[in-house]
Design an enzyme around this catalytic site. Sequence first.
Site, PDB file in Angstrom:
ATOM      1  N   SER A 135      -9.514  74.530 -38.215  1.00 51.83           N
ATOM      2  CA  SER A 135     -10.015  73.286 -38.808  1.00 51.83           C
ATOM      3  C   SER A 135     -11.040  72.645 -37.874  1.00 51.83           C
ATOM      4  CB  SER A 135      -8.861  72.316 -39.033  1.00 51.83           C
ATOM      5  OG  SER A 135      -9.386  71.041 -39.380  1.00 51.83           O
ATOM      6  N   HIS A 175     -11.992  75.958 -41.881  1.00 52.99           N
ATOM      7  CA  HIS A 175     -11.409  74.891 -42.716  1.00 52.99           C
ATOM      8  C   HIS A 175     -12.165  73.607 -42.439  1.00 52.99           C
ATOM      9  CE1 HIS A 175      -8.104  73.061 -45.038  1.00 52.99           C
ATOM     10  NE2 HIS A 175      -8.136  72.072 -44.179  1.00 52.99           N
ATOM     11  N   ASP A 186     -12.362  69.629 -43.282  1.00 54.02           N
ATOM     12  CA  ASP A 186     -11.593  68.497 -43.827  1.00 54.02           C
ATOM     13  C   ASP A 186     -12.509  67.344 -44.204  1.00 54.02           C
ATOM     14  OD1 ASP A 186      -9.160  69.374 -41.471  1.00 54.02           O
ATOM     15  OD2 ASP A 186      -8.861  69.360 -43.634  1.00 54.02           O
ATOM     16  N   MET A 209     -12.786  63.632 -45.695  1.00 51.47           N
ATOM     17  CA  MET A 209     -11.910  62.463 -45.829  1.00 51.47           C
ATOM     18  C   MET A 209     -12.713  61.236 -46.230  1.00 51.47           C
ATOM     19  SD  MET A 209      -9.622  62.961 -42.415  1.00 51.47           S
ATOM     20  CE  MET A 209      -8.720  64.483 -42.130  1.00 51.47           C
ATOM     21  N   HIS A 243     -11.543  71.313 -47.845  1.00 53.15           N
ATOM     22  CA  HIS A 243     -10.329  70.576 -48.252  1.00 53.15           C
ATOM     23  C   HIS A 243     -10.728  69.137 -48.552  1.00 53.15           C
ATOM     24  CE1 HIS A 243      -6.222  68.886 -46.641  1.00 53.15           C
ATOM     25  NE2 HIS A 243      -6.393  68.631 -47.931  1.00 53.15           N
ATOM     26  N   MET A 247      -9.961  65.598 -49.270  1.00 52.42           N
ATOM     27  CA  MET A 247      -8.949  64.544 -49.233  1.00 52.42           C
ATOM     28  C   MET A 247      -9.621  63.263 -49.746  1.00 52.42           C
ATOM     29  SD  MET A 247      -7.186  65.590 -45.629  1.00 52.42           S
ATOM     30  CE  MET A 247      -8.576  66.627 -45.139  1.00 52.42           C
ATOM     31  N   MET A 262       0.601  70.839 -47.577  1.00 50.28           N
ATOM     32  CA  MET A 262       0.399  70.029 -46.373  1.00 50.28           C
ATOM     33  C   MET A 262       1.702  69.969 -45.586  1.00 50.28           C
ATOM     34  SD  MET A 262      -2.739  69.325 -46.305  1.00 50.28           S
ATOM     35  CE  MET A 262      -2.685  68.269 -44.846  1.00 50.28           C
ATOM     36  N   PHE A 284      -5.113  63.004 -40.176  1.00 51.41           N
ATOM     37  CA  PHE A 284      -5.415  63.175 -38.753  1.00 51.41           C
ATOM     38  C   PHE A 284      -4.902  64.525 -38.256  1.00 51.41           C
ATOM     39  CE2 PHE A 284      -6.934  58.942 -38.052  1.00 51.41           C
ATOM     40  CZ  PHE A 284      -6.281  58.189 -39.033  1.00 51.41           C
ATOM     41  N   GLY A 285      -5.638  65.094 -37.333  1.00 54.05           N
ATOM     42  CA  GLY A 285      -5.158  66.304 -36.675  1.00 54.05           C
ATOM     43  C   GLY A 285      -4.156  65.929 -35.598  1.00 54.05           C
ATOM     44  N   ASP A 322      -1.153  73.587 -43.622  1.00 59.30           N
ATOM     45  CA  ASP A 322      -2.163  72.785 -42.935  1.00 59.30           C
ATOM     46  C   ASP A 322      -1.515  71.575 -42.267  1.00 59.30           C
ATOM     47  OD1 ASP A 322      -5.183  71.119 -44.231  1.00 59.30           O
ATOM     48  OD2 ASP A 322      -4.336  71.267 -42.221  1.00 59.30           O
ATOM     49  N   GLY A 323      -1.568  71.594 -40.920  1.00 59.94           N
ATOM     50  CA  GLY A 323      -1.077  70.425 -40.184  1.00 59.94           C
ATOM     51  C   GLY A 323       0.062  70.804 -39.252  1.00 59.94           C
ATOM     52  N   GLY A 330      -6.013  73.397 -36.334  1.00 56.53           N
ATOM     53  CA  GLY A 330      -7.088  72.636 -35.702  1.00 56.53           C
ATOM     54  C   GLY A 330      -6.820  72.498 -34.222  1.00 56.53           C
TER      55      GLY A 330
HETATM   56  C1  DX5 Z   1      -5.172  66.752 -41.558  1.00 60.39           C
HETATM   57  C2  DX5 Z   1      -6.084  67.922 -41.861  1.00 60.39           C
HETATM   58  C3  DX5 Z   1      -5.725  69.140 -41.052  1.00 60.39           C
HETATM   59  C4  DX5 Z   1      -5.992  68.962 -39.605  1.00 60.39           C
HETATM   60  C5  DX5 Z   1      -5.366  70.123 -38.862  1.00 60.39           C
HETATM   61  O1  DX5 Z   1      -5.337  65.789 -42.531  1.00 60.39           O
HETATM   62  O2  DX5 Z   1      -5.993  68.264 -43.228  1.00 60.39           O
HETATM   63  O3  DX5 Z   1      -6.510  70.238 -41.508  1.00 60.39           O
HETATM   64  O4  DX5 Z   1      -7.315  68.952 -39.326  1.00 60.39           O
HETATM   65  O5  DX5 Z   1      -4.386  69.568 -38.149  1.00 60.39           O
HETATM   66  P1  DX5 Z   1      -3.877  70.166 -36.764  1.00 60.39           P
HETATM   67  O6  DX5 Z   1      -4.783  69.617 -35.701  1.00 60.39           O
HETATM   68  O7  DX5 Z   1      -2.480  69.662 -36.682  1.00 60.39           O
HETATM   69  O8  DX5 Z   1      -3.974  71.658 -36.868  1.00 60.39           O
HETATM   70 ZN    ZN Z   2      -7.107  70.221 -44.046  1.00 66.27          ZN
END
Ligand code: DX5
Ligand code: ZN
Length: 217
Positions: free
Chosen positions: A9, A34, A36, A38, A67, A69, A138, A144-145, A176-177, A198
Amino acid sequence: MHASILAPSILAGDHANLAASAAIVEQLGVSWLHLDIMDGHFVPNLSFGPQTVAALRKNSKLFFDVHLMLDEPHRYIESFAKAGANLISIHIEPAYDHAATLARIHSLGCKNGIVLNPGTPASAIEPFLGQVDLVLVMTVQPGFGGQSFKREMLAKIAQIDTWRKDRKLDFRLEVDGGIDLATAAECRQVGTDTFVAGTSFFAAPDRAAFVATMARL
Ligand code: DX5
Ligand code: ZN
């Protein structure tokens, strides 16, 4: 069962130089990225839009797993398809015509995906399983990552994998996450084949080793 795919990500990349972060992914022989997106409404954070995706597209051969959001994803399908998305995934939670939007993504030449948040039951996306290329579960509350993996999502992943098998469907099952080598292995056990990472990817002391281990899942 699909071979494992790692989708780093870019949200965890260098926001002063996202192209360099994307190049790191490509140079390691990883095929997916990936991205993201937002809007500060559906999730309490802002990231970047189609213009940034188009700029990254110019110098990257990676498969762009975009993705959305967004509260109103149906309004942005064309712009992300035009920007160079290869797959566009949309959340089931906001109220819009999910089936029509999923079909629209295909009509623009992209693969499509449906996404559900931790608090959303698997039954919410069941009606769409026959028309998607990917289901994204999810494993954190999006926005947030760097958050911690929600282990209670394993049962939901297993349920969706069972439906996939029983109905002989071929969609990819993505998480994801909070995904790192350990949580990815747990998710693989219950049918996951596509892994968004990520923080764990970009913070890995040996990214090549990280990639090699993920590929063996
Ligand atoms: C969170 C995102 C994830 C994030 C990845 O809303 O959708 O894709 O970037 O998260 P981590 O850093 O936990 O891999
Ligand atoms: Zn994502």
